[in-house]
Design a protein around this motif. Structure first.
Motif, mmCIF file in Angstrom:
data_model
loop_
_atom_site.group_PDB
_atom_site.id
_atom_site.type_symbol
_atom_site.label_atom_id
_atom_site.label_comp_id
_atom_site.label_asym_id
_atom_site.label_seq_id
_atom_site.Cartn_x
_atom_site.Cartn_y
_atom_site.Cartn_z
ATOM 1 N N THR A 191 9.755 8.503 -11.442
ATOM 2 C CA THR A 191 9.093 7.570 -10.530
ATOM 3 C C THR A 191 8.696 8.313 -9.258
ATOM 4 O OG1 THR A 191 11.146 6.888 -9.455
ATOM 5 C CG2 THR A 191 10.415 5.567 -11.335
ATOM 6 N N GLY A 192 7.771 7.757 -8.568
ATOM 7 C CA GLY A 192 7.362 8.260 -7.264
ATOM 8 C C GLY A 192 7.060 7.075 -6.370
ATOM 9 N N SER A 193 7.024 7.306 -5.080
ATOM 10 C CA SER A 193 6.672 6.208 -4.184
ATOM 11 C C SER A 193 5.964 6.743 -2.950
ATOM 12 C CB SER A 193 7.910 5.403 -3.786
ATOM 13 O OG SER A 193 8.810 6.209 -3.066
ATOM 14 N N PHE A 194 5.154 5.887 -2.364
ATOM 15 C CA PHE A 194 4.432 6.202 -1.140
ATOM 16 C C PHE A 194 4.184 4.900 -0.402
ATOM 17 C CE2 PHE A 194 1.360 5.578 -4.520
ATOM 18 C CZ PHE A 194 0.387 4.768 -3.957
ATOM 19 N N THR A 195 3.726 5.018 0.830
ATOM 20 C CA THR A 195 3.459 3.831 1.639
ATOM 21 C C THR A 195 1.960 3.640 1.778
ATOM 22 O OG1 THR A 195 5.494 4.263 2.870
ATOM 23 C CG2 THR A 195 3.937 2.701 3.847
ATOM 24 N N ALA A 196 1.502 2.413 1.527
ATOM 25 C CA ALA A 196 0.090 2.054 1.658
ATOM 26 C C ALA A 196 -0.065 1.140 2.871
ATOM 27 C CB ALA A 196 -0.390 1.339 0.397
ATOM 28 N N TYR A 197 -1.096 1.396 3.675
ATOM 29 C CA TYR A 197 -1.337 0.652 4.915
ATOM 30 C C TYR A 197 -2.653 -0.114 4.846
ATOM 31 C CZ TYR A 197 2.301 3.677 6.762
ATOM 32 O OH TYR A 197 3.486 4.337 6.960
ATOM 33 N N VAL A 198 -2.606 -1.353 5.332
ATOM 34 C CA VAL A 198 -3.781 -2.217 5.370
ATOM 35 C C VAL A 198 -3.923 -2.753 6.798
ATOM 36 C CG1 VAL A 198 -4.783 -4.385 4.524
ATOM 37 C CG2 VAL A 198 -3.525 -2.892 2.960
ATOM 38 N N GLY A 199 -5.149 -2.691 7.341
ATOM 39 C CA GLY A 199 -5.399 -3.238 8.673
ATOM 40 C C GLY A 199 -5.375 -4.759 8.640
ATOM 41 N N LEU A 200 -4.669 -5.367 9.581
ATOM 42 C CA LEU A 200 -4.585 -6.833 9.611
ATOM 43 C C LEU A 200 -5.911 -7.478 9.959
ATOM 44 C CD1 LEU A 200 -1.168 -7.348 11.450
ATOM 45 C CD2 LEU A 200 -1.619 -7.218 8.995
ATOM 46 N N ASP A 201 -6.778 -6.743 10.654
ATOM 47 C CA ASP A 201 -8.064 -7.292 11.090
ATOM 48 C C ASP A 201 -9.245 -6.790 10.267
ATOM 49 O OD1 ASP A 201 -6.977 -8.775 13.267
ATOM 50 O OD2 ASP A 201 -6.772 -6.910 14.383
ATOM 51 N N SER A 202 -8.998 -5.981 9.230
ATOM 52 C CA SER A 202 -10.112 -5.415 8.470
ATOM 53 C C SER A 202 -10.867 -6.513 7.732
ATOM 54 C CB SER A 202 -9.607 -4.355 7.486
ATOM 55 O OG SER A 202 -8.722 -4.912 6.545
ATOM 56 N N ARG A 203 -12.169 -6.480 7.831
ATOM 57 C CA ARG A 203 -13.039 -7.434 7.152
ATOM 58 C C ARG A 203 -14.145 -6.659 6.462
ATOM 59 N NH1 ARG A 203 -9.394 -10.497 7.493
ATOM 60 N NH2 ARG A 203 -9.211 -12.229 8.902
ATOM 61 N N PRO A 204 -14.201 -6.647 5.171
ATOM 62 C CA PRO A 204 -13.248 -7.233 4.240
ATOM 63 C C PRO A 204 -11.948 -6.429 4.238
ATOM 64 C CG PRO A 204 -14.853 -5.946 3.033
ATOM 65 C CD PRO A 204 -15.274 -5.929 4.484
ATOM 66 N N ILE A 205 -10.925 -6.995 3.618
ATOM 67 C CA ILE A 205 -9.636 -6.312 3.554
ATOM 68 C C ILE A 205 -9.813 -4.982 2.829
ATOM 69 C CG2 ILE A 205 -8.942 -7.475 1.421
ATOM 70 C CD1 ILE A 205 -6.083 -7.626 2.639
ATOM 71 N N GLU A 206 -9.148 -3.928 3.343
ATOM 72 C CA GLU A 206 -9.275 -2.614 2.712
ATOM 73 C C GLU A 206 -8.040 -1.774 2.969
ATOM 74 O OE1 GLU A 206 -12.768 -0.783 4.420
ATOM 75 O OE2 GLU A 206 -11.770 -0.416 6.319
ATOM 76 N N LEU A 207 -7.853 -0.776 2.117
ATOM 77 C CA LEU A 207 -6.766 0.190 2.280
ATOM 78 C C LEU A 207 -7.147 1.124 3.415
ATOM 79 C CD1 LEU A 207 -4.070 1.166 1.022
ATOM 80 C CD2 LEU A 207 -5.436 2.756 -0.346
ATOM 81 N N GLN A 208 -6.321 1.180 4.447
ATOM 82 C CA GLN A 208 -6.629 1.982 5.625
ATOM 83 C C GLN A 208 -6.093 3.405 5.519
ATOM 84 O OE1 GLN A 208 -8.231 0.839 8.649
ATOM 85 N NE2 GLN A 208 -8.853 -0.783 7.279
ATOM 86 N N ASP A 209 -4.881 3.556 4.947
ATOM 87 C CA ASP A 209 -4.246 4.874 4.912
ATOM 88 C C ASP A 209 -3.110 4.841 3.895
ATOM 89 O OD1 ASP A 209 -3.809 7.509 5.571
ATOM 90 O OD2 ASP A 209 -3.069 7.108 7.595
ATOM 91 N N VAL A 210 -2.660 6.026 3.514
ATOM 92 C CA VAL A 210 -1.475 6.176 2.682
ATOM 93 C C VAL A 210 -0.629 7.298 3.262
ATOM 94 C CG1 VAL A 210 -2.491 5.330 0.525
ATOM 95 C CG2 VAL A 210 -2.609 7.749 1.049
ATOM 96 N N ASP A 211 0.671 7.198 3.085
ATOM 97 C CA ASP A 211 1.598 8.247 3.498
ATOM 98 C C ASP A 211 2.360 8.675 2.261
ATOM 99 O OD1 ASP A 211 3.445 9.957 4.595
ATOM 100 O OD2 ASP A 211 4.378 8.457 5.895
ATOM 101 N N CYS A 212 2.008 9.859 1.784
ATOM 102 C CA CYS A 212 2.634 10.365 0.554
ATOM 103 C C CYS A 212 3.999 10.992 0.817
ATOM 104 C CB CYS A 212 1.714 11.415 -0.091
ATOM 105 S SG CYS A 212 0.119 10.742 -0.606
ATOM 106 N N GLY A 213 4.316 11.260 2.068
ATOM 107 C CA GLY A 213 5.595 11.882 2.385
ATOM 108 C C GLY A 213 5.613 13.377 2.104
ATOM 109 N N TRP A 214 4.427 13.970 1.963
ATOM 110 C CA TRP A 214 4.380 15.430 1.708
ATOM 111 C C TRP A 214 4.481 16.163 3.000
ATOM 112 C CZ3 TRP A 214 -0.899 14.772 -1.067
ATOM 113 C CH2 TRP A 214 -0.732 14.144 -2.283
#
Length: 161
Positions: free
Chosen positions: A138-161
Motif C-alpha cells: 500500500t501507499g498513501s499521500f495527501t490530496a488538497y482541494v481549494g474550498l473556494d475553487s469553482r469548479p471544484i478541482e485538485l489543487q495539490d498533492v503531497d507524496c511525502g518524498w
C-alpha cells in the motif's frame, strides 16, 4: 379624552387584524394555517450535503469529489485535464518519471479516500488517499482541494518524498 383614544386604538387594531387576515387568505390556506417546523429527525439523512453558508466546499463535497476523481485506478484523462489546478499540472509536467497525481509509477489495483479535514482559515480541505498494489503493498499521500475553487478541482498533492 382617554376614552376617545381607546376607541381609536381599538379601531386601528381591528382594521390591522382584518388587513392581515385578508393578506393571509390571499396567500393561500397553507400560509394561514401551517406552522413552520423543522423536519422530523428521522427524515434528515446524515449524508445530506448541506452547503457551507459562505459558499465554500464542505468536507462531504470534497470527499465525493476525490472519490470520483481517483476512482478505483486513478484519474481519467478528462479529470486530469479539467479537474486539476494549473499549478499542479505544471508540477506534474516536471515529474516525467512518476505520476504525480498518484504519487506512483504504476496503476494501483484499488484506491480509497480517507476522512476529509477542512481548514476554513487556509481555504483548503485535504484527505489521505491510499493506493493498494498487486502483491499486497500500500501507499498513501495527501490530496488538497481549494474550498473556494469553482469548479471544484485538485489543487495539490503531497507524496511525502
Amino acid at each position: 379624552m382617554l376614552r376617545t383614544a381607546s376607541r381609536k386604538t381599538a379601531a386601528a387594531v381591528t382594521a390591522g387584524a382584518a388587513a392581515l387576515g385578508l393578506a393571509l387568505a390571499a396567500a393561500g390556506p397553507a400560509a394561514a394555517v401551517q406552522p413552520r417546523t423543522a423536519p422530523a429527525a428521522d427524515t434528515v439523512r446524515s449524508d445530506t450535503v448541506r452547503s457551507d453558508p459562505n459558499g465554500r466546499h464542505t468536507a462531504v463535497e470534497i470527499h465525493r469529489f476525490l472519490t470520483g476523481f481517483y476512482g478505483q485506478h486513478g484519474p481519467s484523462p478528462w479529470a486530469r485535464e479539467h479537474q486539476v489546478s494549473d499549478y499542479l499540472k505544471d508540477r506534474a509536467a516536471h515529474t516525467p518519471d512518476h505520476d504525480l497525481l498518484l504519487c506512483a509509477q504504476n496503476t494501483p489495483r484499488k484506491i480509497t479516500v480517507g476522512k476529509v479535514t477542512t481548514a476554513q482559515s487556509a481555504g483548503v480541505g485535504w484527505a489521505t488517499v491510499t493506493t493498494y498494489w498487486d502483491g499486497g503493498g500500500t501507499g498513501s499521500f495527501t490530496a488538497y482541494v481549494g474550498l473556494d475553487s469553482r469548479p471544484i478541482e485538485l489543487q495539490d498533492v503531497d507524496c511525502g518524498w
